[in-house]
Design a protein around this motif. Structure first.
Motif, PDB file in Angstrom:
ATOM      1  N   SER A 605      30.804  41.055  41.531  1.00  0.00           N
ATOM      2  CA  SER A 605      30.282  41.389  40.213  1.00  0.00           C
ATOM      3  C   SER A 605      30.056  42.904  40.165  1.00  0.00           C
ATOM      4  N   PHE A 646      36.425  40.750  38.130  1.00  0.00           N
ATOM      5  CA  PHE A 646      35.409  41.354  37.274  1.00  0.00           C
ATOM      6  C   PHE A 646      35.870  42.718  36.789  1.00  0.00           C
ATOM      7  N   ALA A 653      29.070  41.662  32.340  1.00  0.00           N
ATOM      8  CA  ALA A 653      29.854  41.142  33.456  1.00  0.00           C
ATOM      9  C   ALA A 653      31.043  40.397  32.886  1.00  0.00           C
ATOM     10  N   LEU A 655      34.670  38.909  32.968  1.00  0.00           N
ATOM     11  CA  LEU A 655      35.463  38.323  34.045  1.00  0.00           C
ATOM     12  C   LEU A 655      36.770  37.785  33.498  1.00  0.00           C
ATOM     13  N   SER A 671      32.429  36.373  29.587  1.00  0.00           N
ATOM     14  CA  SER A 671      31.299  37.051  30.224  1.00  0.00           C
ATOM     15  C   SER A 671      30.485  36.041  31.011  1.00  0.00           C
TER      16      SER A 671
END
Length: 846
Positions: A605, A646, A653, A655, A671
């Motif tokens: 992350s 990520f 965050a 992804l 997210s």
């Protein structure tokens, strides 16, 4: 039969010497015989017979029928050769008959000799009033020893007391006596004095004289004083006697009074002579008389009494000095000040102003995350408010910081008012100032933490101003004195500075804030900060520009090169998610995920606090802060995904994943929020998509695409950075050449967006690494490096990791290694068998 006779009836010998006796043997038998001679009652090794065997013919026959035999008697000089009369029997043995043929008696006298040793332990004793020793006396001779003991020092000043002044020792016997040594007087102050003394021993007349002299010396020296005196424990000394008065009637009826009579102690003498052994009648061969026995002892054993003073010699010097120092301390004692209460101050800046007004200084600040107090405020202080401390003392503050991450704004060139406004907007606070009180018109030169660094909300930012007086002085010095910073170029790129008399201080302490204070104390100013990957702990100052030791002018700035550390790297071995150091490949325990499922495709992350991966196709999230927490599923097990990636941004965050439906793989966006993920996918029916790489600006994604035409890179673009909405990205397009057996297997942009690293076999039979410009997506300007690989991941703008899965890149796992693209010949292995490496995000500031 045989007849034999010895010479004299008695003979004497001193142990260690020899005595000779002649025996006459005659064969009176009728046959020839061999005879041997032995002595009964005497150890065989103490005598020698010459010759050992006698050959004799019968008496009266022609030939030798009689012969003289010499017996040499030589007892050893040991206690076993006891001094006494030995009644012996000399026997002749017939070998023909095996019996004793004849014998004759003989008296042997072994004379005494004197041999004793004394040992004192310990050899050195320290004390003030007395010293105690143990004296061991050993009689090494063959007769009774009566020995008197004494001790004397060189100046004959010490008093010595034995618990026994005379010893009686049998042959071979040892006894121990205790000895006390007392000095003539106490040493109250001064140096230790060593008193060396000898242990003396004497026997016979010498011993008697020794005891007599010893007793008389004690009596004359006052050892016995009147009726209450203490009687010395010396053999032969008779205690004092008192005759009481007597009254009676004498002749003629007169009163007869006998006055009291007091008689002092008397030395009657002690007999220390050895008792006679009756050996005078025995003669010693070849000598006129028995030798006199020596009574000289061995050299006396020495010992040392180290008499210590009650007070060392230096006390006579130190005590007056201490008194003078105490007076000086009282007279020169600095005035104490009271520590003000700064707890609750809104910023470190305000707290420091209050401390300075009280003649105190700020030592350091320590941050504590809390949601109960305003970010940037002072939570605690040490020393506490109200304490009395020395003027100029330092105070440590504990500052509240929030739990959210924020970015330090650019303050260079701003004045204090503008800087405070910018920090408030960024949810940060003003820290210490290099100028006190700060000039509102001065422009800020640098800050710690530096602009762009990610810190916790409320973190105090220290500000540094140029030295106005030094800058004005440098202008007056003239431009002809300007010189480059010399050795500084070796550290940080050759910063140009004005030469002067102030050397750049050594890096101590190594943290940014601490070294910034050291520069400020030296009359210099912290300049720009450059972060580099280094094996030193993150945040450590590893070099300066100009270099340490370079002499520069007052007020000049010094750039700091700070370690960004080496992050952890996660990868899979096609079974588990493992963790290692990217510096040296050393494995870090525990594993991120290690279960019976096939766990693979990890991605960190952007905050570095979690790793998302797939376990048998299910999307999972592992907490990398609370490692004991079980991984959390982000999607149901019925949905299958691969290759999560990520976006490199905080705090969102975003992804991307590859959704697997049958044989189709499509790119999805979403997210991660509170361990939940809702993807939206772009349907690409003409090809499969995987291994997405984000650009640093969040507006471009390069992903690996496979179709019936081959493998290549698919590009997705968006006008909105880091968008989690698929509609902002549109359809993907192949941007590299493809062929059945040729293509680009992986490609990624560097964090600064200036370089492109790709793995392809367009010009080579096997995939090799290309490093080119970011716009050269078709690799027209690039040439392959002699480094094979299949997958590529950037760590920073110079360092990347490669995975070599074999010549056709179809292996499940392969060698993972790290290289510096500026020097690709050096390779650092990370894992011998792995795939899908991902670096923990680490801000390097470029």
């Amino acid at each position: 039969q045989a007849s034999g006779s010895a010479g004299p009836l008695g003979v004497a010998v001193v142990p260690g010497n020899r005595a000779r006796v002649v025996a006459h043997i005659r064969n009176q038998d009728s046959i020839v015989d061999n005879y041997t001679l032995t002595i009964h009652g005497f150890p065989r090794e103490w005598y020698t017979v010459l010759p050992d065997t006698v050959y004799l013919v019968p008496y009266g026959s022609a030939g030798a029928y009689e012969q003289e035999v010499e017996i040499q008697i030589h007892p050893p000089k040991t206690p076993e050769a006891e001094a006494r009369r030995w009644e012996l029997n000399v026997a002749v043995m017939s070998r023909a008959h095996g019996v004793e043929a004849a014998s004759a008696p003989m008296t042997l006298g072994i004379h005494p000799y004197e041999d004793y040793s004394m040992r004192v332990r310990p050899e050195r004793v320290s004390g003030r009033r007395r010293a105690k020793y143990n004296v061991t006396v050993a009689n090494n001779a063959n007769a009774l020893l009566l020995l008197a003991l004494d001790a004397r020092d060189g100046d004959d000043q010490c008093r010595f007391e034995f618990d026994r002044d005379a010893l009686e020792l049998r042959a071979g016997e040892s006894k121990a006596v205790k000895l006390k040594c007392r000095p003539p007087k106490q040493i109250w102050i001064g140096r230790p004095l060593e008193r060396r003394f000898d242990i003396l021993g004497a026997s016979g007349e010498g011993g008697e004289k020794l005891l007599k002299d010893k007793a008389e010396a004690k009596i004359e020296g006052g050892a016995i004083k009147g009726m209450g005196g203490k009687l010395p424990k010396i053999p032969g000394v008779q205690a004092p006697k008192v005759n009481i008065p007597q009254v009676g009637i004498g002749p003629g009826g007169k009163l007869d009074v006998r006055m009291p009579n007091v008689r002092g102690p008397q030395f009657q003498g002690v007999n220390l002579r050895r008792p006679t052994l009756g050996l005078r009648a025995l003669k010693m061969p070849n000598q006129a008389a028995v030798p006199a026995v020596s009574n000289a002892p061995l050299l006396p054993t020495q010992a040392v009494f180290r008499q210590k003073p009650w007070l060392p010699w230096w006390m006579s010097i130190v005590v007056p000095l201490i008194a003078l120092l105490a007076i000086a301390f009282v007279m020169l004692k600095p005035k104490n000040v009271e520590v003000p209460d700064v707890v609750g101050a809104e910023t470190v800046f305000e707290a420091e102003k209050k401390l300075i007004s009280s003649d105190l200084a700020l030592k350091e600040t320590r941050e504590k995350a809390t949601a109960d107090k305003p970010a940037g405020s002072v939570l605690a202080q040490s020393p506490e408010a109200g304490q009395s401390v020395k003027k100029g003392s330092t105070v440590t503050l504990e500052i509240a910081v929030g739990t959210s991450d924020v970015t330090v704004p650019e303050l260079k060139g701003k004045n204090l008012a503008d800087a405070e406004k910018a920090l408030r907007e960024a949810k940060l606070s003003v820290g210490t100032s290099s100028v006190q009180p700060p000039d509102p018109k001065l422009e800020i030169l640098s800050t710690i933490p530096e602009a762009g660094e990610t810190v916790k909300e409320g973190t105090p930012v220290n500000i540094f101003y140029p030295d106005a007086e030094a800058a004005e002085k440098n202008k007056k010095d003239g431009k002809d004195k300007d010189k480059p910073g010399g050795a500084g170029g070796a550290a940080g790129g050759g910063k140009q500075t004005k030469a002067g008399d102030i050397p750049v201080p050594k890096i101590d302490p190594p943290d940014q804030k601490g070294y910034g204070a050291a520069l400020q104390k030296a009359g210099l100013v912290p300049g720009d900060t450059e972060r580099r990957l280094d094996e030193a702990p993150r945040g450590t100052v590893v070099a300066t520009d100009p270099a340490v030791g370079t002499k520069i002018a007052a007020g000049e700035s010094v750039n700091l090169i700070v370690s960004a550390g080496f992050p952890r790297i996660a990868f899979d071995n096609d079974l588990d998610i493992l963790l290692a150091s990217s510096a040296n490949g050393k494995r870090i325990s525990p594993a991120v995920a290690k279960t019976s499922k096939a766990e693979k495709d990890p991605t960190w992350s952007p905050d570095g606090e979690s790793i998302v991966y797939v376990a048998d196709g299910q999307l999972m999230s592992a907490d990398m802060v609370q490692r004991d927490r079980a991984p959390t599923p982000l999607r149901p097990a019925s949905e299958k995904y691969a290759d999560p990636s990520f976006a490199p941004t905080r705090p969102s965050a975003v992804l991307t994943v590859s959704r697997i439906k049958g044989k189709d793989r499509d790119l999805c966006f979403g997210s991660v929020k509170l361990d939940e993920y809702t993807p939206s996918c772009i349907s690409e029916p003409g090809f499969d998509v995987g291994f997405a790489h984000w650009s640093a600006d969040g507006k471009q994604i390069l992903a690996v695409g496979t179709s019936d035409k081959g493998v290549g890179m698919v590009q997705y673009t968006s006008s909105k950075a880091f968008s989690a909405n698929k509609d902002n990205w549109g359809k993907g397009e192949f941007v590299t050449k493809r062929a059945v057996d040729k293509g680009v297997f992986d490609a990624a942009l560097s964090p600064d967006g200036q370089r492109l690293a790709a793995v392809a076999n367009l010009d080579t039979p096997v995939p090799q690494l290309y490093v080119t410009e970011a716009t050269d997506i078709e690799l027209k300007k690039a040439k392959p490096l002699p480094i094979g690989g299949c997958k590529v991941v950037w760590l920073d703008n110079r360092i990347l990791a490669l995975v070599d899965l074999g010549n056709d890149c179809n292996g499940n796992i392969g060698k993972i290694f790290r290289i510096n693209v500026d020097d690709p010949t050096k390779q650092t292995p990370i894992a011998p068998g792995g795939d899908n490496p991902t670096f923990q995000p680490l801000s390097t500031g470029g």
